[in-house]
Design an enzyme around this catalytic site. Structure first.
Site, PDB file in Angstrom:
ATOM      1  N   SER A  45       8.417   0.434   5.564  1.00 16.04           N
ATOM      2  CA  SER A  45       9.376   0.867   4.586  1.00 16.04           C
ATOM      3  C   SER A  45       9.839   2.514   5.314  1.00 16.04           C
ATOM      4  CB  SER A  45       9.108   1.011   3.160  1.00 16.04           C
ATOM      5  OG  SER A  45       7.917   1.779   2.999  1.00 16.04           O
ATOM      6  N   ASP A  83       1.031  -1.231   7.814  1.00 13.94           N
ATOM      7  CA  ASP A  83       1.849  -2.422   7.576  1.00 13.94           C
ATOM      8  C   ASP A  83       2.111  -2.845   8.747  1.00 13.94           C
ATOM      9  OD1 ASP A  83       3.257  -4.038   6.011  1.00 13.94           O
ATOM     10  OD2 ASP A  83       4.774  -2.475   5.249  1.00 13.94           O
ATOM     11  N   LYS A 113      -1.584  -4.957   6.544  1.00 11.90           N
ATOM     12  CA  LYS A 113      -0.868  -5.880   5.399  1.00 11.90           C
ATOM     13  C   LYS A 113       0.081  -6.709   6.210  1.00 11.90           C
ATOM     14  CE  LYS A 113       2.851  -4.257   2.781  1.00 11.90           C
ATOM     15  NZ  LYS A 113       3.826  -5.180   3.300  1.00 11.90           N
ATOM     16  N   GLU A 115       3.494 -10.007   5.977  1.00  9.19           N
ATOM     17  CA  GLU A 115       4.282 -10.541   5.297  1.00  9.19           C
ATOM     18  C   GLU A 115       4.374 -12.074   5.586  1.00  9.19           C
ATOM     19  OE1 GLU A 115       8.278  -8.844   5.365  1.00  9.19           O
ATOM     20  OE2 GLU A 115       7.614  -6.944   4.937  1.00  9.19           O
ATOM     21  N   GLU A 182       6.677  -8.828  -4.335  1.00  4.12           N
ATOM     22  CA  GLU A 182       7.700  -8.050  -4.361  1.00  4.12           C
ATOM     23  C   GLU A 182       8.838  -8.383  -5.049  1.00  4.12           C
ATOM     24  OE1 GLU A 182       8.365  -5.640  -0.936  1.00  4.12           O
ATOM     25  OE2 GLU A 182      10.459  -5.056  -1.585  1.00  4.12           O
TER      26      GLU A 182
HETATM   27  O1  KIV Z   1       6.620  -1.332   3.347  1.00  2.00           O
HETATM   28  C1  KIV Z   1       6.315  -1.049   2.049  1.00  2.00           C
HETATM   29  O2  KIV Z   1       6.596   0.112   1.627  1.00  2.00           O
HETATM   30  C2  KIV Z   1       5.981  -2.165   1.465  1.00  2.00           C
HETATM   31  C3  KIV Z   1       5.692  -1.943   0.127  1.00  2.00           C
HETATM   32  C4  KIV Z   1       7.070  -2.009  -0.709  1.00  2.00           C
HETATM   33  C5  KIV Z   1       4.938  -2.890  -0.741  1.00  2.00           C
HETATM   34  O3  KIV Z   1       5.817  -3.221   2.054  1.00  2.00           O
END
Ligand code: KIV
Length: 295
Positions: A45, A83, A113, A115, A182
């Site tokens: 994000s 992420d 993390k 997706e 989400e």
């Molecule tokens: O990138 C991010 O901040 C996220 C969260 C919204 C879970 O994936």
């Protein structure tokens, strides 16, 4: 002591709510860490709230590693999750492995993390087998907005709901230590949570998840391009920051800043000496200027 994935799993068993917040820089990570938030997500994000893109798709590994390093420097206790950006884990297993390794080895994160559900099951299995903890992410997966037709809630119809439950079970089976849900309907999130032994961490997924995550810029009221429906602003820092910037600009223009208080003093004799013609440095400099004028 730094929080581990075992601590996070035990929090679910104890029925203790799991808190996660995003952070993208040293200063914010330190504040989040000092507030005893056990998990910090360096979310992609950041592409939107820090870099000004209109989605997370342009975010690169270099962007993520740069920000992850800063967050890790600020987070002394929290588990830091990096992420994985768009297409850094989907194309091939070696790609997924080498990019996840960068988060751990170069970035200093303790987990990654990614997706998706069944479509990334092999990647999850491989990373976990190699010792890299993986957090899953289901529901509205922002890297797939073009496929999903925009930032829309997921799982409201039977086929989608069934697929999400199935994906969650697959991620658990393949070794994910937690799953972000989400923008999934609250009753579905609650059902998925009850079927899993690993924790769910919701964002716009209702109160029935084992934990909650928010984007720090929403919580602080820093990102004003839009405020997602699921976000709650606990402060309005953008307004305060603008006021501070305007006050600074106005004081510099009106000569109200800086004052003596913000200035460095020195022995006035040295200045007097520098001004005097007899000072060798001044004489040399003036001679140089004069030669330059003549040539
Ligand atoms: O990138 C991010 O901040 C996220 C969260 C919204 C879970 O994936």
């Amino acid at each position: 002591m730094r929080v581990t994935i075992t601590d996070i799993k035990q929090m679910k068993q104890r029925g203790e709510k799991i808190l996660m917040l995003t952070a993208y820089d040293y200063v914010t990570a330190r504040m989040v860490d000092e507030a005893d938030v056990p998990v910090i997500l360096v979310g992609d994000s950041l592409g939107m709230v820090m870099l000004g893109y209109d989605s997370t798709i342009p975010v690169t590994m270099e962007d993520m590693i740069h920000h992850t390093k800063a967050v890790v420097r600020g987070a002394k206790n929290a588990l830091v999750v990096g992420d994985m950006p768009f297409m850094t884990y989907q194309i091939s297993l070696p790609d997924a492995l080498s990019n996840a390794t960068r988060f751990i080895q170069e970035g200093g994160a303790q987990a990654v993390k990614l997706e998706g559900g069944e479509a990334v099951a092999e990647q999850v299995r491989r990373l976990v087998a190699c010792g890299i903890p993986v957090m899953g992410h289901l529901g509205l997966t922002p890297q797939s907005i073009h496929q999903l037709g925009g930032f829309k809630a997921q799982g409201r119809v039977a086929t989608e709901a069934g697929r999400l439950l199935n994906d969650a079970l697959i991620l658990q089976e393949d070794g994910a230590f937690a799953i972000v849900l989400e923008c999934t309907p609250a009753p579905l999130s609650e059902l998925i949570t009850s079927k899993l032994t690993i924790p769910t961490i919701g964002i716009g997924a209702g109160p029935g998840c084992d934990g909650q995550v928010q984007v720090i810029s929403d919580v602080l009221g820093l990102y004003t391009d839009f405020v997602p429906r699921h976000a709650k602003q606990y402060a309005r820092l953008a307004g305060e920051m603008k006021n501070a910037i305007t006050a600074y600009a106005s004081e510099v223009r009106s000569l109200a800043f800086p004052t003596q208080e913000h200035s460095i003093t020195m022995d006035s004799g040295i200045i007097a000496e520098l001004k005097a013609e007899s000072n060798p440095a001044v004489i040399a400099s003036e001679a140089k200027q004069s030669r330059a004028k003549q040539s």
